[in-house]
Write a protein that holds these residues in place. Structure first.
Motif, PDB file in Angstrom:
ATOM      1  N   PRO A   1       2.950  -3.004 -16.430  1.00  6.62           N
ATOM      2  CA  PRO A   1       2.870  -2.695 -14.993  1.00  6.62           C
ATOM      3  C   PRO A   1       4.200  -2.188 -14.451  1.00  6.62           C
ATOM      4  CG  PRO A   1       1.759  -4.768 -15.470  1.00  6.62           C
ATOM      5  CD  PRO A   1       2.454  -4.359 -16.738  1.00  6.62           C
ATOM      6  N   LEU A   2       4.122  -1.309 -13.466  1.00  3.05           N
ATOM      7  CA  LEU A   2       5.306  -0.746 -12.850  1.00  3.05           C
ATOM      8  C   LEU A   2       5.777  -1.688 -11.745  1.00  3.05           C
ATOM      9  CD1 LEU A   2       3.684   1.651 -14.158  1.00  3.05           C
ATOM     10  CD2 LEU A   2       4.872   3.124 -12.541  1.00  3.05           C
ATOM     11  N   ARG A   3       7.051  -2.047 -11.745  1.00  7.12           N
ATOM     12  CA  ARG A   3       7.578  -3.007 -10.779  1.00  7.12           C
ATOM     13  C   ARG A   3       8.382  -2.298  -9.704  1.00  7.12           C
ATOM     14  NH1 ARG A   3       6.997  -8.202 -11.440  1.00  7.12           N
ATOM     15  NH2 ARG A   3       6.084  -8.980 -13.383  1.00  7.12           N
TER      16      ARG A   3
ATOM     17  N   ARG B   1       0.831  -1.210   0.000  1.00  4.21           N
ATOM     18  CA  ARG B   1       0.000   0.000   0.000  1.00  4.21           C
ATOM     19  C   ARG B   1       0.866   1.261   0.000  1.00  4.21           C
ATOM     20  NH1 ARG B   1      -5.260  -0.081   0.426  1.00  4.21           N
ATOM     21  NH2 ARG B   1      -5.250   2.066   1.202  1.00  4.21           N
ATOM     22  N   ILE B   2       1.975   1.223   0.744  1.00  3.60           N
ATOM     23  CA  ILE B   2       2.873   2.381   0.762  1.00  3.60           C
ATOM     24  C   ILE B   2       3.468   2.607  -0.617  1.00  3.60           C
ATOM     25  CG2 ILE B   2       5.068   3.237   1.673  1.00  3.60           C
ATOM     26  CD1 ILE B   2       4.341   1.862   4.318  1.00  3.60           C
ATOM     27  N   ALA B   3       3.912   1.504  -1.256  1.00  2.80           N
ATOM     28  CA  ALA B   3       4.462   1.632  -2.605  1.00  2.80           C
ATOM     29  C   ALA B   3       3.406   2.129  -3.583  1.00  2.80           C
ATOM     30  CB  ALA B   3       5.027   0.286  -3.064  1.00  2.80           C
ATOM     31  N   ALA B   4       2.179   1.618  -3.464  1.00  4.26           N
ATOM     32  CA  ALA B   4       1.092   2.047  -4.347  1.00  4.26           C
ATOM     33  C   ALA B   4       0.768   3.522  -4.129  1.00  4.26           C
ATOM     34  CB  ALA B   4      -0.146   1.187  -4.105  1.00  4.26           C
ATOM     35  N   ALA B   5       0.750   3.963  -2.872  1.00  2.00           N
ATOM     36  CA  ALA B   5       0.480   5.374  -2.572  1.00  2.00           C
ATOM     37  C   ALA B   5       1.566   6.268  -3.165  1.00  2.00           C
ATOM     38  CB  ALA B   5       0.390   5.571  -1.064  1.00  2.00           C
TER      39      ALA B   5
ATOM     40  N   PRO C   1     -14.671  25.301 -16.110  1.00  2.00           N
ATOM     41  CA  PRO C   1     -14.657  23.990 -15.472  1.00  2.00           C
ATOM     42  C   PRO C   1     -13.299  23.674 -14.854  1.00  2.00           C
ATOM     43  CG  PRO C   1     -14.299  23.752 -17.814  1.00  2.00           C
ATOM     44  CD  PRO C   1     -14.517  25.224 -17.576  1.00  2.00           C
ATOM     45  N   THR C   2     -13.273  22.700 -13.952  1.00  2.00           N
ATOM     46  CA  THR C   2     -12.023  22.144 -13.427  1.00  2.00           C
ATOM     47  C   THR C   2     -11.914  20.696 -13.908  1.00  2.00           C
ATOM     48  OG1 THR C   2     -13.090  21.424 -11.378  1.00  2.00           O
ATOM     49  CG2 THR C   2     -12.067  23.612 -11.381  1.00  2.00           C
ATOM     50  N   LEU C   3     -10.688  20.207 -13.920  1.00  2.00           N
ATOM     51  CA  LEU C   3     -10.450  18.839 -14.385  1.00  2.00           C
ATOM     52  C   LEU C   3     -10.262  17.939 -13.168  1.00  2.00           C
ATOM     53  CD1 LEU C   3     -10.048  17.142 -17.002  1.00  2.00           C
ATOM     54  CD2 LEU C   3      -7.589  17.378 -16.607  1.00  2.00           C
ATOM     55  N   ARG C   4     -11.081  16.902 -13.078  1.00  2.00           N
ATOM     56  CA  ARG C   4     -10.965  15.933 -11.991  1.00  2.00           C
ATOM     57  C   ARG C   4     -10.087  14.778 -12.469  1.00  2.00           C
ATOM     58  NH1 ARG C   4     -13.388  11.172 -10.125  1.00  2.00           N
ATOM     59  NH2 ARG C   4     -13.739  11.068  -7.866  1.00  2.00           N
ATOM     60  N   VAL C   5      -8.974  14.573 -11.788  1.00  2.00           N
ATOM     61  CA  VAL C   5      -8.037  13.511 -12.137  1.00  2.00           C
ATOM     62  C   VAL C   5      -8.016  12.480 -11.017  1.00  2.00           C
ATOM     63  CG1 VAL C   5      -5.661  12.937 -12.703  1.00  2.00           C
ATOM     64  CG2 VAL C   5      -6.618  15.102 -13.477  1.00  2.00           C
ATOM     65  N   GLN C   6      -8.339  11.250 -11.338  1.00  2.00           N
ATOM     66  CA  GLN C   6      -8.325  10.157 -10.358  1.00  2.00           C
ATOM     67  C   GLN C   6      -7.271   9.134 -10.757  1.00  2.00           C
ATOM     68  OE1 GLN C   6     -12.056   8.305  -8.891  1.00  2.00           O
ATOM     69  NE2 GLN C   6     -11.184   6.352  -9.532  1.00  2.00           N
ATOM     70  N   VAL C   7      -6.446   8.757  -9.793  1.00  2.00           N
ATOM     71  CA  VAL C   7      -5.418   7.747 -10.020  1.00  2.00           C
ATOM     72  C   VAL C   7      -5.717   6.560  -9.108  1.00  2.00           C
ATOM     73  CG1 VAL C   7      -2.970   7.192  -9.923  1.00  2.00           C
ATOM     74  CG2 VAL C   7      -3.704   9.471 -10.653  1.00  2.00           C
ATOM     75  N   GLU C   8      -5.842   5.377  -9.692  1.00  2.00           N
ATOM     76  CA  GLU C   8      -6.096   4.143  -8.941  1.00  2.00           C
ATOM     77  C   GLU C   8      -4.947   3.179  -9.190  1.00  2.00           C
ATOM     78  OE1 GLU C   8     -10.074   1.764  -8.599  1.00  2.00           O
ATOM     79  OE2 GLU C   8      -8.892   0.832 -10.186  1.00  2.00           O
ATOM     80  N   VAL C   9      -4.375   2.663  -8.107  1.00  2.00           N
ATOM     81  CA  VAL C   9      -3.237   1.755  -8.207  1.00  2.00           C
ATOM     82  C   VAL C   9      -3.618   0.409  -7.616  1.00  2.00           C
ATOM     83  CG1 VAL C   9      -0.810   1.363  -7.651  1.00  2.00           C
ATOM     84  CG2 VAL C   9      -1.639   3.694  -8.021  1.00  2.00           C
ATOM     85  N   THR C  10      -3.445  -0.657  -8.391  1.00  2.00           N
ATOM     86  CA  THR C  10      -3.677  -2.030  -7.936  1.00  2.00           C
ATOM     87  C   THR C  10      -2.393  -2.821  -8.125  1.00  2.00           C
ATOM     88  OG1 THR C  10      -4.500  -2.642 -10.134  1.00  2.00           O
ATOM     89  CG2 THR C  10      -6.134  -1.943  -8.500  1.00  2.00           C
TER      90      THR C  10
ATOM     91  N   THR D   1       7.214  -6.494  -7.111  1.00  2.00           N
ATOM     92  CA  THR D   1       5.750  -6.509  -7.209  1.00  2.00           C
ATOM     93  C   THR D   1       5.299  -5.643  -8.377  1.00  2.00           C
ATOM     94  OG1 THR D   1       5.522  -6.826  -4.827  1.00  2.00           O
ATOM     95  CG2 THR D   1       3.591  -6.028  -6.002  1.00  2.00           C
ATOM     96  N   ALA D   2       4.349  -6.166  -9.175  1.00  2.00           N
ATOM     97  CA  ALA D   2       3.844  -5.439 -10.340  1.00  2.00           C
ATOM     98  C   ALA D   2       2.633  -4.601  -9.940  1.00  2.00           C
ATOM     99  CB  ALA D   2       3.467  -6.419 -11.448  1.00  2.00           C
ATOM    100  N   TYR D   3       2.684  -3.316 -10.229  1.00  2.00           N
ATOM    101  CA  TYR D   3       1.605  -2.382  -9.910  1.00  2.00           C
ATOM    102  C   TYR D   3       1.017  -1.825 -11.203  1.00  2.00           C
ATOM    103  CZ  TYR D   3       3.530  -2.400  -5.176  1.00  2.00           C
ATOM    104  OH  TYR D   3       3.966  -2.778  -3.942  1.00  2.00           O
ATOM    105  N   THR D   4      -0.320  -1.706 -11.237  1.00  2.00           N
ATOM    106  CA  THR D   4      -1.010  -1.121 -12.383  1.00  2.00           C
ATOM    107  C   THR D   4      -1.578   0.231 -11.987  1.00  2.00           C
ATOM    108  OG1 THR D   4      -1.586  -3.285 -13.303  1.00  2.00           O
ATOM    109  CG2 THR D   4      -2.892  -1.395 -14.030  1.00  2.00           C
ATOM    110  N   VAL D   5      -1.172   1.268 -12.714  1.00  2.00           N
ATOM    111  CA  VAL D   5      -1.616   2.639 -12.449  1.00  2.00           C
ATOM    112  C   VAL D   5      -2.645   3.015 -13.507  1.00  2.00           C
ATOM    113  CG1 VAL D   5      -0.922   5.045 -12.220  1.00  2.00           C
ATOM    114  CG2 VAL D   5       0.614   3.222 -11.430  1.00  2.00           C
ATOM    115  N   ARG D   6      -3.866   3.298 -13.057  1.00  4.23           N
ATOM    116  CA  ARG D   6      -4.944   3.671 -13.980  1.00  4.23           C
ATOM    117  C   ARG D   6      -5.375   5.108 -13.670  1.00  4.23           C
ATOM    118  NH1 ARG D   6     -10.633   0.350 -14.870  1.00  4.23           N
ATOM    119  NH2 ARG D   6     -11.281   1.413 -16.782  1.00  4.23           N
ATOM    120  N   ARG D   7      -5.254   5.976 -14.678  1.00  5.33           N
ATOM    121  CA  ARG D   7      -5.584   7.386 -14.482  1.00  5.33           C
ATOM    122  C   ARG D   7      -6.793   7.765 -15.321  1.00  5.33           C
ATOM    123  NH1 ARG D   7      -1.452  10.827 -16.983  1.00  5.33           N
ATOM    124  NH2 ARG D   7      -3.003  11.363 -18.555  1.00  5.33           N
TER     125      ARG D   7
END
Length: 371
Positions: free
Chosen positions: A115-117, A67-71, A150-159, A121-127
């Motif tokens: 995936p980013l290693r 989780r720390i690496a993903a964050a 308008p403003t741009l909403r950017v969401q980053v999800e890491v699995t 561990t392989a991590y997938t970053v989806r923006r």
């Protein structure tokens, strides 16, 4: 007389000493078999508890490290996007146009798009990038209006691999363009509402908005609304919207339903399109005789039967099909209650129905009349 009294007392004392000696000797003999078995059982229980605690602690430690690496990866991605967003006057639109991207910025020495290693561990970053426009309502899907700033909403999800039940790491940022950036005035916006089979907001669904000259995508937010920025012509452009998530269907069973959005003008929001879209269900039908046993495949091969949906599009929820055996499995169905019966006319006594949910594939037994 006194001597006679002292003699029994000495004998009694000697007996007590000898008894104590015998007890000590017995104690020195060690555990009995029962005592040894109980001791081993207690030791085994304690050992299992300790091992379980150690394994749980180790698993939590590994999960925390992941989780720390993903964050850190999520924060890194947002930092890169912020830098790109403010690079020049056309950058906000360029970032928004990317829509949904996976692993857009690799680590040093790694392959783009993969995936980013980190530490093996392989991590997938989806923006996901989408314009945040409320219009006249709570969300852009509930009210339309002129879009001024308008403003741009950017969401980053890491699995990551083998994350189990651990929730993905998600980070969200709102990026505001500068007043002189080329955002307002020349762009238009399409808001698409997506609900599930229960009519509730369906977040995380991919929506594609397209015209004859462009195609852009976005994800629905927690309210089930996806806002996609488009570039219409000076007099406006006609757009349509399409859903394209694997394994999902609309009420007609279409996995990629399309709807016409209509004319989109510069500086305006169009929210005419909405979809009911949910994960498809399967239905199994067993054709049985009056005793409840499966009939022979040859009996049902080529025979008509009817499936009835409680929710449907069109004039009727009934659909006549042709069997190819005693067991039929239907897939890609809208998740609702279904019934089935032999032939094309419903039996006088009614027919069995089944609802989605629960373990396994919902199954209906359909009785085949005896010739």
């Amino acid at each position: 007389m006194a001597q006679a009294v002292r003699r029994p007392l000495r004998r009694k004392a000697q007996d007590m000493i000898e008894g104590a000696s015998r007890r000590r000797a017995h104690a020195d003999e060690g555990f009995s078999m029962v005592e040894l078995t109980v001791a081993m059982l207690v030791l085994g229980v304690l050992s299992m508890a300790i091992i379980g605690l150690v394994l749980q602690t180790q698993s939590m430690s590994e999960s925390n490290r992941s989780r720390i690496a993903a964050a850190n990866l999520a924060a890194r991605e947002l930092d890169i996007v912020r830098e790109e967003f403010t690079r020049n006057s056309g950058a906000p639109i360029a970032v928004a146009d990317q829509g949904v991207v996976v692993n857009p910025h690799q680590l040093t020495g790694q392959t783009a798009g993969q995936p980013l290693r980190v530490d093996g561990t392989a991590y997938t970053v989806r923006r996901t990038s989408a314009w945040n426009i409320t219009g006249n309502g709570v969300s852009a899907c509930e009210g339309g209006a002129m879009v001024k700033y308008p403003t741009l909403r950017v969401q980053v999800e890491v699995t990551w691999k083998d994350m189990g039940a651990v929730a993905p790491v998600t980070t969200v940022a709102a990026l505001a363009p500068k007043k002189d950036d080329k955002v307002a005035g020349t762009t238009g916006y399409v808001a698409v509402k997506v609900t599930d089979a229960l009519g509730q907001p369906n977040p995380g669904r991919r929506v594609v908005v397209f015209s004859a000259t462009e195609s852009r995508s976005g994800l629905t937010d927690s309210s089930g609304c996806a806002v996609v920025q488009v570039n219409p012509g000076a007099s406006g452009t006609m757009y349509s919207a399409r859903m394209s998530d694997a394994g999902l269907v609309d009420i007609t069973g279409d996995p990629e339903p399309e709807k016409v959005v209509g004319l989109v003008e510069r500086g305006k929001l169009n929210n005419n399109a909405s979809f009911a879209y949910d994960r498809a269900m399967s239905l199994r039908i067993h054709f049985v005789d009056t005793a409840g046993d499966l009939v022979a495949d040859s009996v049902m091969d080529g025979q008509p039967y009817t499936v009835v949906a409680s929710e449907y599009a069109g004039a009727s929820g009934g659909r006549m099909l042709v069997a190819d055996g005693a067991v039929v499995t239907l897939t890609g169905l809208w998740p609702t209650q279904y019934g089935a019966y032999f032939g094309t006319l419903p039996p006088p006594g009614g027919y069995d129905t089944v609802a989605p949910g629960g373990p396994g594939v919902p199954t209906i037994e359909v009785e085949v009349p005896t010739p």
